[in-house]
Design a protein around this motif. Structure first.
Motif, PDB file in Angstrom:
ATOM      1  N   ASP A   1     -32.915 -75.814   5.940  1.00 37.95           N
ATOM      2  CA  ASP A   1     -33.190 -76.446   4.659  1.00 37.95           C
ATOM      3  C   ASP A   1     -32.087 -76.069   3.666  1.00 37.95           C
ATOM      4  O   ASP A   1     -31.032 -75.561   4.059  1.00 37.95           O
ATOM      5  CB  ASP A   1     -34.575 -76.055   4.134  1.00 37.95           C
ATOM      6  CG  ASP A   1     -34.763 -74.538   4.036  1.00 37.95           C
ATOM      7  OD1 ASP A   1     -33.767 -73.824   3.800  1.00 37.95           O
ATOM      8  OD2 ASP A   1     -35.902 -74.073   4.188  1.00 37.95           O
ATOM      9  N   ASP A   2     -32.332 -76.310   2.370  1.00 39.30           N
ATOM     10  CA  ASP A   2     -31.305 -76.088   1.357  1.00 39.30           C
ATOM     11  C   ASP A   2     -30.859 -74.633   1.253  1.00 39.30           C
ATOM     12  O   ASP A   2     -29.785 -74.347   0.714  1.00 39.30           O
ATOM     13  CB  ASP A   2     -31.807 -76.559  -0.013  1.00 39.30           C
ATOM     14  CG  ASP A   2     -31.913 -78.073  -0.102  1.00 39.30           C
ATOM     15  OD1 ASP A   2     -31.370 -78.745   0.796  1.00 39.30           O
ATOM     16  OD2 ASP A   2     -32.546 -78.567  -1.053  1.00 39.30           O
ATOM     17  N   ARG A   3     -31.695 -73.725   1.743  1.00 39.16           N
ATOM     18  CA  ARG A   3     -31.300 -72.321   1.682  1.00 39.16           C
ATOM     19  C   ARG A   3     -30.056 -72.049   2.515  1.00 39.16           C
ATOM     20  O   ARG A   3     -29.237 -71.190   2.168  1.00 39.16           O
ATOM     21  CB  ARG A   3     -32.456 -71.424   2.142  1.00 39.16           C
ATOM     22  CG  ARG A   3     -33.575 -71.300   1.120  1.00 39.16           C
ATOM     23  CD  ARG A   3     -34.776 -70.583   1.661  1.00 39.16           C
ATOM     24  NE  ARG A   3     -35.480 -71.398   2.656  1.00 39.16           N
ATOM     25  CZ  ARG A   3     -36.661 -71.071   3.183  1.00 39.16           C
ATOM     26  NH1 ARG A   3     -37.263 -69.948   2.815  1.00 39.16           N
ATOM     27  NH2 ARG A   3     -37.241 -71.868   4.068  1.00 39.16           N
ATOM     28  N   ASP A   4     -29.878 -72.799   3.604  1.00 36.94           N
ATOM     29  CA  ASP A   4     -28.675 -72.629   4.412  1.00 36.94           C
ATOM     30  C   ASP A   4     -27.433 -73.026   3.626  1.00 36.94           C
ATOM     31  O   ASP A   4     -26.409 -72.341   3.654  1.00 36.94           O
ATOM     32  CB  ASP A   4     -28.761 -73.472   5.687  1.00 36.94           C
ATOM     33  CG  ASP A   4     -29.838 -72.994   6.647  1.00 36.94           C
ATOM     34  OD1 ASP A   4     -30.311 -71.850   6.491  1.00 36.94           O
ATOM     35  OD2 ASP A   4     -30.199 -73.768   7.549  1.00 36.94           O
ATOM     36  N   THR A   5     -27.520 -74.141   2.912  1.00 39.09           N
ATOM     37  CA  THR A   5     -26.394 -74.599   2.100  1.00 39.09           C
ATOM     38  C   THR A   5     -26.059 -73.583   1.010  1.00 39.09           C
ATOM     39  O   THR A   5     -24.892 -73.299   0.736  1.00 39.09           O
ATOM     40  CB  THR A   5     -26.721 -75.966   1.465  1.00 39.09           C
ATOM     41  OG1 THR A   5     -27.025 -76.900   2.499  1.00 39.09           O
ATOM     42  CG2 THR A   5     -25.531 -76.489   0.671  1.00 39.09           C
TER      43      THR A   5
ATOM     44  N   ALA B   1     -23.624 -75.407   8.093  1.00 41.24           N
ATOM     45  CA  ALA B   1     -24.656 -74.397   7.862  1.00 41.24           C
ATOM     46  C   ALA B   1     -25.122 -73.774   9.175  1.00 41.24           C
ATOM     47  O   ALA B   1     -25.299 -72.551   9.279  1.00 41.24           O
ATOM     48  CB  ALA B   1     -25.829 -75.027   7.121  1.00 41.24           C
ATOM     49  N   LYS B   2     -25.311 -74.613  10.179  1.00 41.78           N
ATOM     50  CA  LYS B   2     -25.780 -74.123  11.480  1.00 41.78           C
ATOM     51  C   LYS B   2     -24.776 -73.167  12.105  1.00 41.78           C
ATOM     52  O   LYS B   2     -25.136 -72.080  12.590  1.00 41.78           O
ATOM     53  CB  LYS B   2     -26.032 -75.315  12.397  1.00 41.78           C
ATOM     54  CG  LYS B   2     -26.626 -74.963  13.754  1.00 41.78           C
ATOM     55  CD  LYS B   2     -26.897 -76.230  14.553  1.00 41.78           C
ATOM     56  CE  LYS B   2     -27.509 -75.920  15.912  1.00 41.78           C
ATOM     57  NZ  LYS B   2     -27.760 -77.157  16.698  1.00 41.78           N
ATOM     58  N   ARG B   3     -23.509 -73.532  12.066  1.00 40.06           N
ATOM     59  CA  ARG B   3     -22.474 -72.685  12.674  1.00 40.06           C
ATOM     60  C   ARG B   3     -22.218 -71.433  11.830  1.00 40.06           C
ATOM     61  O   ARG B   3     -21.911 -70.367  12.366  1.00 40.06           O
ATOM     62  CB  ARG B   3     -21.185 -73.492  12.858  1.00 40.06           C
ATOM     63  CG  ARG B   3     -21.276 -74.485  14.010  1.00 40.06           C
ATOM     64  CD  ARG B   3     -19.968 -75.227  14.222  1.00 40.06           C
ATOM     65  NE  ARG B   3     -19.991 -76.019  15.441  1.00 40.06           N
ATOM     66  CZ  ARG B   3     -19.695 -75.565  16.646  1.00 40.06           C
ATOM     67  NH1 ARG B   3     -19.353 -74.288  16.786  1.00 40.06           N
ATOM     68  NH2 ARG B   3     -19.741 -76.349  17.701  1.00 40.06           N
ATOM     69  N   TRP B   4     -22.340 -71.565  10.517  1.00 41.87           N
ATOM     70  CA  TRP B   4     -22.148 -70.400   9.648  1.00 41.87           C
ATOM     71  C   TRP B   4     -23.199 -69.331   9.953  1.00 41.87           C
ATOM     72  O   TRP B   4     -22.880 -68.150  10.086  1.00 41.87           O
ATOM     73  CB  TRP B   4     -22.220 -70.832   8.187  1.00 41.87           C
ATOM     74  CG  TRP B   4     -21.680 -69.822   7.238  1.00 41.87           C
ATOM     75  CD1 TRP B   4     -22.299 -68.673   6.822  1.00 41.87           C
ATOM     76  CD2 TRP B   4     -20.392 -69.843   6.599  1.00 41.87           C
ATOM     77  NE1 TRP B   4     -21.487 -67.981   5.958  1.00 41.87           N
ATOM     78  CE2 TRP B   4     -20.313 -68.683   5.802  1.00 41.87           C
ATOM     79  CE3 TRP B   4     -19.327 -70.733   6.609  1.00 41.87           C
ATOM     80  CZ2 TRP B   4     -19.200 -68.397   5.027  1.00 41.87           C
ATOM     81  CZ3 TRP B   4     -18.218 -70.458   5.838  1.00 41.87           C
ATOM     82  CH2 TRP B   4     -18.154 -69.299   5.059  1.00 41.87           C
TER      83      TRP B   4
END
Length: 464
Positions: free
Chosen positions: A357-361, A343-346
């Motif tokens: 948080d879950d919004r990244d996923t 998620a961080k790299r995306w």
């Protein structure tokens, strides 16, 4: 020999010498009929104090492999074992490469200069110890593209053409030859530990763990529990964290390494050794890079699984020193860490600030659906939607809570993104093969470095 006083920022540190008696074999480089400098990475050389070498000195050190000042007196071919497509092989080791030197960079990190195609060693088996020039060109293209996309990768430091004709079954022969030097943050593999475990060399294993913890520092308190403070458990946690991040970086880059064997797994989490690699033409979990990967073991979508499996092999090897419980606990961290790093790299590649948080996923899942349904190439997807632009429907909704990263680099205003699909690799190689025209390669490297500038500083590799 180069005068050390002429290289004021050069910091030699042959730290591996105390381990060399059981870790490596002293070898001699091949005596090549020619040494024609084809590529020198001055950007990388500047970080380790070697940019001041003139071309003649460069070829002496990276074509004939004269020792660098106050460094390793002779090259060292490293010993290791490994699982190759999950079949254990105890006859491995540096068969066409060696460790040439160790030195500190401008951040005081210990780095290695290692080779590919530098001649036969005791571990060459039936191989000639050589590298095709095309293979060297492919490696520089892979490393430059990966570095631009934030993957923690070895850097192609030098390519010297060597004047020999090589015969290979997977490309037109005879073909030209080269020796490549890579700059890496170490060359200790999971397979290095596997070898020591099989040979029951406990004292050497303890020494190697100590070497890795001292030379490749990382977080030391990844979890609490029985045995968590054991050196082997600390190292296991570091490697799990690093390889979970590496798996995430491959997926965000749309990259397929092709040969994720345990002898190709650096415990620093640094990607290296590029053979049949590919970048995705479209988002396809089943896409494979190696023509010999008949089962799709290392297909694009299975790369996280492959790196997790490799971590398990390290845990098995470290059982020589440490109880199972902390090693298993470390291994169980892989999945959650991978999801977090993905998620961080995306978000980094998309040009938005992660929410944490879950919004990244959910954002990643939405983007993947759009990629799959549209069939658009990943490079084009990220370029088109950088900073959330041109988004509609569910993608626009998923991006609504996100803050855009400030980025006005002119690359984002170009009509076409840079990519590195196999057709372009062949298009860059053809003028070299037919007319000795290197201009397309130099031009591509320059454009790829602009891609890196446009993306900005990538997320710090895990454990560094």
């Amino acid at each position: 020999m180069t005068d050390p006083e002429s290289l004021p920022d050069y910091r030699p540190d042959p730290a591996i010498l105390p381990l060399a008696d059981w870790l490596a074999d002293p070898v001699s480089p091949a005596d090549f009929p020619e040494t024609i400098l084809r590529f020198r990475n001055d950007r990388a050389a500047r970080t380790v104090g070697l940019v001041g070498l003139d071309d003649g000195q460069w070829v002496a050190h990276f074509g004939r492999f004269d020792p660098l000042p106050e460094n390793l007196p002779r090259p060292l071919a490293l010993r290791y074992h490994g699982h190759q497509f999950r079949v254990y092989n105890h006859e491995l080791g540096d068969g066409r490469g060696f460790l040439h030197a160790q030195l500190r960079d401008d951040r005081q990190r210990l780095l290695d200069l290692g080779t590919k195609g530098s001649g036969q060693t005791p571990w060459s088996r039936q191989g000639d110890g050589r590298l095709t020039l095309k293979g060297a060109v492919r490696e520089v293209l892979a490393t430059e593209m990966l570095e631009a996309l934030g993957v923690y990768t070895s850097r192609t430091f030098s390519i010297v053409e060597t004047g020999e004709e090589l015969w290979r079954g997977d490309e037109p022969s005879p073909t030209r030859s080269a020796v490549l030097t890579r700059l890496s943050h170490g060359h200790i593999r999971i397979g290095t530990f596997q070898r020591l475990a099989l040979l029951e060399e406990r004292a050497a294993m303890e020494q190697l763990v100590e070497y890795c913890l001292a030379r490749f520092p990382g977080p030391e308190n990844a979890f609490d529990g029985p045995g968590a403070d054991h050196p082997a458990a600390i190292l296991m946690n570091q490697v799990v964290e690093r390889l979970a991040d590496l798996a995430a970086s491959y997926m965000v880059a749309g990259f397929v390494h092709g040969v994720l064997n345990t002898d190709n797994m650096n415990v620093t989490g640094e990607s290296f050794d590029y053979g049949p690699w590919r970048f995705l033409p479209r988002w396809d979990a089943s896409f494979t890079a190696a023509y010999f990967d008949h089962s799709g073991l290392y297909a694009f979508g299975r790369q996280p699984e492959a790196l997790h499996w490799n971590c398990a092999q390290l845990a098995i090897a470290l059982r020589t020193l440490c109880p199972s419980e902390p090693l298993v606990a470390a291994l169980e961290r892989f999945g959650p860490l991978y999801e977090r790093f993905l998620a961080k790299r995306w978000c980094w590649r998309l040009g938005v600030e992660p929410r944490g948080d879950d919004r990244d996923t959910r954002l990643v899942a939405t983007c993947e659906r759009v990629l799959q349904e549209s069939g658009v190439a990943p490079d084009r997807f990220f370029h088109t939607h950088r900073g959330g632009r041109n988004a509609s429907g569910e993608l626009a909704e998923a991006l609504r809570p996100y803050t855009v990263t400030e980025d006005d680099h002119p690359y984002w205003r170009e009509a076409e993104p840079q990519s590195m699909l196999i057709d372009e690799v062949e298009a860059i190689w053809t003028p070299i093969a037919e007319d000795d025209d290197w201009t397309p390669l130099w031009s591509k490297i320059e454009r790829l470095r602009r891609v890196g500038e446009a993306h900005g500083t990538p997320p710090t590799p895990a454990g560094h």
